[in-house]
Design an enzyme around this catalytic site. Structure first.
Site, PDB file in Angstrom:
ATOM      1  N   SER A 139      -7.216   2.005  -2.615  1.00 46.22           N
ATOM      2  CA  SER A 139      -6.005   1.232  -2.824  1.00 46.22           C
ATOM      3  C   SER A 139      -6.374  -0.122  -3.424  1.00 46.22           C
ATOM      4  CB  SER A 139      -5.300   1.023  -1.486  1.00 46.22           C
ATOM      5  OG  SER A 139      -4.380  -0.030  -1.617  1.00 46.22           O
ATOM      6  N   GLU A 193       2.246   1.796  -3.420  1.00 47.55           N
ATOM      7  CA  GLU A 193       1.208   2.362  -4.281  1.00 47.55           C
ATOM      8  C   GLU A 193       1.024   3.848  -3.971  1.00 47.55           C
ATOM      9  OE1 GLU A 193      -2.600   0.509  -3.640  1.00 47.55           O
ATOM     10  OE2 GLU A 193      -3.575   1.626  -5.260  1.00 47.55           O
ATOM     11  N   LYS A 203     -15.695  -9.614   7.366  1.00 42.97           N
ATOM     12  CA  LYS A 203     -14.638 -10.477   6.814  1.00 42.97           C
ATOM     13  C   LYS A 203     -15.225 -11.767   6.270  1.00 42.97           C
ATOM     14  CE  LYS A 203     -10.936  -8.032   7.435  1.00 42.97           C
ATOM     15  NZ  LYS A 203     -10.163  -7.578   6.283  1.00 42.97           N
ATOM     16  N   GLU A 225     -16.267 -10.842   2.910  1.00 35.23           N
ATOM     17  CA  GLU A 225     -15.085 -10.632   2.067  1.00 35.23           C
ATOM     18  C   GLU A 225     -14.507 -11.959   1.588  1.00 35.23           C
ATOM     19  OE1 GLU A 225     -11.350  -7.712   2.528  1.00 35.23           O
ATOM     20  OE2 GLU A 225     -11.217  -9.442   3.819  1.00 35.23           O
ATOM     21  N   CYS A 229     -10.830  -2.019  14.193  1.00 38.45           N
ATOM     22  CA  CYS A 229     -11.123  -3.451  14.296  1.00 38.45           C
ATOM     23  C   CYS A 229     -11.281  -3.941  15.736  1.00 38.45           C
ATOM     24  CB  CYS A 229     -10.032  -4.259  13.625  1.00 38.45           C
ATOM     25  SG  CYS A 229      -9.693  -3.691  11.968  1.00 38.45           S
ATOM     26  N   GLU A 262     -13.852 -12.554  -6.292  1.00 36.97           N
ATOM     27  CA  GLU A 262     -12.502 -12.111  -6.675  1.00 36.97           C
ATOM     28  C   GLU A 262     -11.430 -12.900  -5.935  1.00 36.97           C
ATOM     29  OE1 GLU A 262     -14.977 -10.274  -5.605  1.00 36.97           O
ATOM     30  OE2 GLU A 262     -14.968  -8.217  -6.363  1.00 36.97           O
ATOM     31  N   CYS A 295      -8.476  -1.962   3.602  1.00 34.16           N
ATOM     32  CA  CYS A 295      -8.416  -3.179   4.432  1.00 34.16           C
ATOM     33  C   CYS A 295      -9.758  -3.513   5.055  1.00 34.16           C
ATOM     34  CB  CYS A 295      -7.402  -3.091   5.562  1.00 34.16           C
ATOM     35  SG  CYS A 295      -6.289  -1.764   5.456  1.00 34.16           S
ATOM     36  N   GLU A 339       0.829  -1.199   0.000  1.00 34.75           N
ATOM     37  CA  GLU A 339       0.000   0.000   0.000  1.00 34.75           C
ATOM     38  C   GLU A 339       0.870   1.258   0.000  1.00 34.75           C
ATOM     39  OE1 GLU A 339      -3.579  -0.558   2.125  1.00 34.75           O
ATOM     40  OE2 GLU A 339      -3.838   1.562   2.545  1.00 34.75           O
TER      41      GLU A 339
END
Lengths: 672, 169
Positions: A323, A286, A362, A365, A507, A370, A303, A283
């Site tokens: 990102s 980037e 999560k 996710e 989190c 993907e 994230c 990250e």
């Protein structure tokens, strides 16, 4: 004496209590050490006054709810008269009469506020007969289970979703005895704009909304001799799991978690913080590239899966600013499924990756298409901290007696940067620790960037690194994210990096964490993470020798083609509601030309309503309206390029009337 | 192309444009949600899901909120209603004067129930209501805007027969 220097007070159960700026009587009474019971009062949400349990008696005013009463000097307040105690019991009895009392089998049983208060208030019998009305349990979401039969209509979830997250995926529907909390049009939660953050579940006092359990799947894998099961533990888990076993919040129990997992039957236990170190390098690379080459800024962090889905639904035009890095969970999954089969000498399909996360999103996710490789999902199952605690209890493991064990190498080795990911500001600080060295070319002696720590909803800071000024925003809760995203969209701000976490506090406050009252507990957990960072030898991701090794053997260098393949992803704009097209003409398929105009948010804002009206007018004046089947629809998921229309099979983005009519005319000619 | 089909299409288009005009008239102000829903319902005779979703988008509020408001008021219909909406008063006076028998007669005549209160041909919707405020004429029923006082079960079925006859021609 209060902070204003005055001595204004109320008389509470005969004793004076000084008013010190408390916004309501409930807070004042709590400050005096009396815990009034309530279901619907949360200091961060608006006052609702629905559950009536916080009632007090005030001389001259009678019985009132303390949450919705402003304290005034001289008030004479009683909190537990016989009448109040009796009333509270009746309220609880009434709630229990309508409640699905399946307590022994309820997921929330050990943390149910209704159960706790009923016991505390001495409710031993429910005199009112229950009215049986079985409503369907909604299991459509990968993250949450909704059981309306257990709902007591306190409205906490409704207010949390709309006030803290700014979404409003669920709301009250119906009226009177028929009132329920439901998603739009009574659809399932998995079909609407819910981002799976689970804030609703963490404020729910009963088991009406709970995280979806994957415990059974994991047990099955663990007990299958042909499957090698590996775990990754997220940073925030280690400072909260102890709470389920009587430890103080913030106490890091990493070693005991490893020991417990090994006892359960996990073959290897690694650390998500390792993948977080990897995320930092990817990250930050980037970010530095965008910053130094003058490419698209600000860069939003990616994230948090709750934030990612939110952005896909509401800010498709900002997706290029997100990102492209996968979250640490998914970087770990991808790396594990690629490298571990060789290392552990197993077939890829025999490797089962379990994440232990503080988060319900999560789970969603891990199921995104993907993140599937040739051997199935990169992460096979996601357990929340709560679920891990339950598994440990199911296995009969005595957590407090465990001897700590160490994580497995290489993916169990992390730096402090990867650990602080679990709290708000942590990702930014970790990225800064890398970016500083990269941008200045000098070694960073003190790795602490205390400027970016704290609990402000939107923390805005400008930092000087060498000759470069970096403007950062650290945002938690999605309603705050909306404010910042709107500024970015309007071009009113010049941030370089924006960290977004959906949960207030980051989190550590995730919905998968042990149930807590919030506030203090969250801060202690965050403190635990910063302490863990302090006690580690390394604090900067770039110093992690195993990360360096990982680049040498597998990933080449940060931002390389290989790294992009394995560790990055892309985002797509996403429909908010399933279904919902407005047919403006009947009978397609009878030789008519189909024309659909998207009226979803993105296109709507770009003038699709006007375009649609013009198209309809135009069709009428030209006399071709009987040849067209015109539809207003949600949505082609190309919102960044709206307004989008579909003529026959051709999708036209950034469409205007001229382009649309040209396409319609040419297709009609072919038809004729 | 059959004319009824064309008419239906024109009707759909006209309605959607009307919804857009209603939203414009109320300046897309979310606090005008109830009047907006009322005016939209006048166009469709009920509130279709996709139209509510469109309204939510254009007012910048969540679809769940719009659904919450729409499902709260008995006056908003979430299912299509028939061309003729029959309200049977169940207030005290009408109840005493035997409105229950009128309801039974119409339910039987039109083969509808409390849950499925619209005939499949979309001609009638039968809906018992709390009080129509015309207790002096008890028992009362209304057919759309038309009020019928001192109704008997026989009179009620005759009114329905009359409408069916008119619609057939």
């Amino acid at each position: 004496m209060n902070t204003n220097g005055t001595n204004e007070h109320i008389l509470l159960n005969g004793q004076p209590v000084v008013i010190n700026g408390q916004k309501n009587l409930l807070e004042l009474i709590r400050s005096a050490g009396i815990e009034l019971p309530t279901f619907c009062y949360h200091s961060k949400l608006s006052v609702y006054g629905a559950c009536r349990l916080c009632i007090v008696e005030i001389d001259g005013m009678g019985v009132v709810t303390s949450c919705s009463t402003v304290p005034t000097p001289g008030m004479v307040v009683h909190t537990h008269t016989d009448q109040l105690r009796k009333m509270r019991r009746v309220f609880l009895e009434l709630l229990l009469a309508n409640h699905h009392q399946s307590c022994t089998t309820c997921d929330k049983s050990d943390a149910c506020k209704l159960q706790e208060l009923a016991r505390q208030m001495g409710v031993t019998d429910v005199r009112f007969p229950s009215i049986p009305k079985e409503m369907q349990t909604d299991t459509s979401s990968p993250s949450l289970v909704r059981d309306p039969n257990k709902c007591i209509l306190c409205g906490d979830c409704v207010r949390a979703c709309s006030e803290i997250q700014g979404i409003g995926a669920i709301d009250f529907a119906g009226r009177g005895a028929g009132t329920v909390v439901a998603p739009a049009f009574n659809k399932d939660l998995g079909e609407v704009d819910c981002v799976n953050c689970g804030l609703c579940a963490s404020v729910c006092p009963t088991g009406a909304i709970v995280p979806k359990s994957e415990i059974e799947e994991v047990w099955k894998a663990v007990n299958d001799p042909n499957v090698t099961v590996v775990a990754q533990i997220a940073p925030a888990v280690r400072v909260a799991l102890g709470e389920m076993f009587g430890l103080e919040p913030g106490v890091a129990t990493t070693g005991r978690i490893v020991a417990a997992l090994k006892k359960i039957g996990f073959d290897k236990v690694f650390d998500t913080s390792f993948a977080a170190d990897l995320t930092v390098l990817e990250e930050a690379t980037e970010f530095i590239e965008r910053k130094t080459l003058g490419k698209k800024l600000p860069l939003f962090t990616s994230c948090c899966p709750g934030w990612v889905k939110y952005a896909e639904q509401y800010y498709p035009e900002l997706l290029p600013n997100l990102s492209s890095c996968r979250s640490p969970q998914q970087m770990f999954g991808s790396l594990a499924k690629t490298t571990l089969p060789d290392q552990l000498k197993v077939k890829p399909e025999q490797l089962y990756v379990v994440s232990i996360m503080p988060c319900t999103a999560k789970k969603f996710e891990a199921k995104r298409p993907e993140f599937r490789g040739p051997a199935g999902a990169d992460v096979d199952a996601v357990l929340t901290t709560q679920e891990l605690g339950k598994m440990i209890k199911q296995a009969g493991i005595q957590f407090h007696k465990l001897t700590p064990e160490s994580l497995d190498m290489p993916m169990g080795f992390k730096t402090g940067a990867g650990v602080i990911f679990g709290t708000t500001g942590g990702v930014s600080e970790a990225v800064l620790r890398y970016a500083h060295e990269k941008l200045t070319g000098t070694r960073l002696e003190n790795p602490d960037f205390t400027d970016v720590r704290g609990n402000t909803g939107i923390l805005s800071k400008t930092l000087r690194i060498g000759d470069i000024y970096l403007k950062l925003a650290i945002v938690h809760s999605l309603s705050n994210a909306r404010k910042i995203a709107d500024q970015v969209k309007a071009g009113n701000c010049d941030y370089d990096l924006i960290e977004v976490m959906a949960c207030p506090g980051g989190c550590v406050a995730g919905a998968g964490q042990p149930v807590c009252e919030g506030g203090e507990v969250i801060q202690q957990r965050a403190k635990g993470l910063y302490e863990a960072d302090k006690t580690l030898q390394l604090h900067k991701s770039q110093d992690n020798p195993y990360i360096q090794q990982c680049y040498q053997t597998t990933l080449e260098k940060p931002g390389s083609h290989k790294a992009h393949e394995m560790l990055h992803t892309e985002y797509n704009s996403r429909k908010r509601l399933c279904g919902s097209a407005i047919n403006l003409s009947e009978g397609s398929g009878d030789g008519k030309l189909n024309v659909s105009v998207c009226v979803g948010t993105g296109c709507y804002l770009r003038g699709s309503q006007t375009l649609l009206t013009q198209l309809l007018d135009n069709a009428r004046t030209k006399g071709i309206d009987d040849k067209l089947h015109i539809k207003a629809t949600f949505c082609f998921e190309a919102c960044t390029k709206g307004p989008t229309i579909k003529v026959g099979d051709t999708i036209i983005e950034k469409c205007d009337l001229k382009t649309a009519t040209r396409e319609i005319d040419s297709q009609l000619k072919v038809h004729a | 192309m059959c004319s009824s089909c064309c008419n239906a299409q024109q009707e759909q288009v006209r309605r959607f444009e009307k919804v857009c005009r209603i939203l414009d008239k109320h300046q897309h102000n979310p606090s005008r949600l109830i009047p907006i829903l009322q005016e939209v319902q006048k166009e469709y005779r009920y509130l279709p899901e996709e139209v509510m979703a469109f309204i939510a988008t254009s007012l910048g509020i969540s679809p769940a909120k719009v659904y919450g408001v729409a499902s709260f008021y008995a006056n908003f219909a979430l299912k299509p209603k028939g061309k003729y909406v029959i309200h049977i008063c169940e207030g005290t006076a009408c109840h005493v004067k035997g409105s229950g028998k009128i309801k039974d007669a119409l339910f039987k005549k039109l083969n509808v129930t409390t849950e499925n209160n619209t005939t499949p041909d979309m001609l009638f919707t039968v809906q018992p209501v709390s009080c129509l405020g015309a207790c002096g004429l008890a028992p009362v029923m209304t057919v759309n805007e038309e009020v019928h006082g001192q109704v008997t079960p026989e009179a009620a079925t005759a009114i329905v027969d009359e409408i069916i006859k008119k619609e057939r021609n």
